[in-house]
Design a protein around this motif. Structure first.
Motif, short mmCIF file in Angstrom:
data_model
loop_
_atom_site.label_atom_id
_atom_site.label_comp_id
_atom_site.label_asym_id
_atom_site.label_seq_id
_atom_site.Cartn_x
_atom_site.Cartn_y
_atom_site.Cartn_z
N ALA A 32 0.86 -1.19 0.00
CA ALA A 32 0.00 0.00 0.00
C ALA A 32 0.89 1.23 0.00
CB ALA A 32 -0.90 -0.01 1.23
N ASN A 65 1.08 5.56 0.11
CA ASN A 65 0.36 6.77 0.50
C ASN A 65 0.40 7.75 -0.67
OD1 ASN A 65 0.37 9.64 1.64
ND2 ASN A 65 -0.53 8.39 3.27
N GLU A 78 -4.91 6.02 0.40
CA GLU A 78 -4.03 4.87 0.22
C GLU A 78 -4.21 4.30 -1.17
OE1 GLU A 78 -3.33 1.54 3.33
OE2 GLU A 78 -4.90 0.82 1.97
N ARG A 106 -9.30 4.05 0.21
CA ARG A 106 -8.34 3.13 -0.40
C ARG A 106 -8.68 3.03 -1.87
NH1 ARG A 106 -7.13 -2.53 2.44
NH2 ARG A 106 -5.82 -1.11 3.64
#
Length: 195
Positions: free
Chosen positions: A5, A7, A59, A101
């Motif tokens: 993941a 940022n 994310e 996300r």
């Protein structure tokens, strides 16, 4: 598969970020997080995106596997949603409201049919939990409820976005009775006043 993941805010500052991540982060900033005067209202396309980026709440998650069926992608998205809900559940409401996300499908050959089917399968389950999702891809022709001439879901890479539902979502669900019923019964995942 346990993808890395990233940022979005950090990706914007990283000249070595992978192309899919850099393109998606710029899209979040420059399109979702920018005003669209044709909508006939002030503010950005997504009212939460500028602050979400500033507070590092966006994310990016890559799904690089080719040849996945709608069933495979549904399973993958359910897992990503479960993880997102667990992580966001540890946040204060104002932080959770800003969290999202973006699952980016970098090897998906026919995003329109597949992502629309995955969203159709998963969205009722998510709404019942106070979450929601939408699909984005380069040729997406979804239009604004405020101005039918404005496409609002075109992204540089095929993606499904996971976030908490808010009271504002009733606007998008009003013409979908079954989804609207689930949304009303569960209630929004986070109160919009927290932003």
């Amino acid at each position: 598969m346990t993808p890395l993941a990233l940022n979005a805010s950090r990706v914007l500052a990283d000249p070595k970020a992978p192309a899919w991540a850099a393109d998606t982060a710029r899209w979040a900033r420059d399109e979702l997080g920018s005003p669209v005067p044709a909508l006939g209202r002030p503010g950005t396309l997504c009212p939460y995106m500028p602050k979400a980026l500033r507070e590092e709440r966006v994310e990016l998650l890559e799904c690089p596997l080719p040849g996945l069926s709608a069933a495979d992608l549904t399973t993958h998205l359910k897992r990503a949603a479960r993880e997102f809900a667990e992580e966001a559940g540890r946040l204060e409401p104002a932080e959770a409201l800003l969290s999202c996300r973006i699952v980016v499908y970098t090897a998906l050959a026919v995003p329109d049919r597949v992502l629309t089917e995955v969203r159709r399968r998963v969205k009722p389950l998510l709404l019942a939990q106070g979450l929601t999702t939408g699909e984005f891809f380069p040729e997406n022709d979804d239009r604004s409820v405020r101005n039918a001439t404005v496409p609002i879901a075109r992204s540089p890479w095929p993606a499904l976005v996971l976030r908490h539902s808010t009271p504002h979502d009733r606007i998008f669900l009003a013409d979908q009775p079954e989804l609207y019923r689930l949304f009303r019964e569960a209630g929004p995942g986070v109160a919009a006043t927290a932003a």
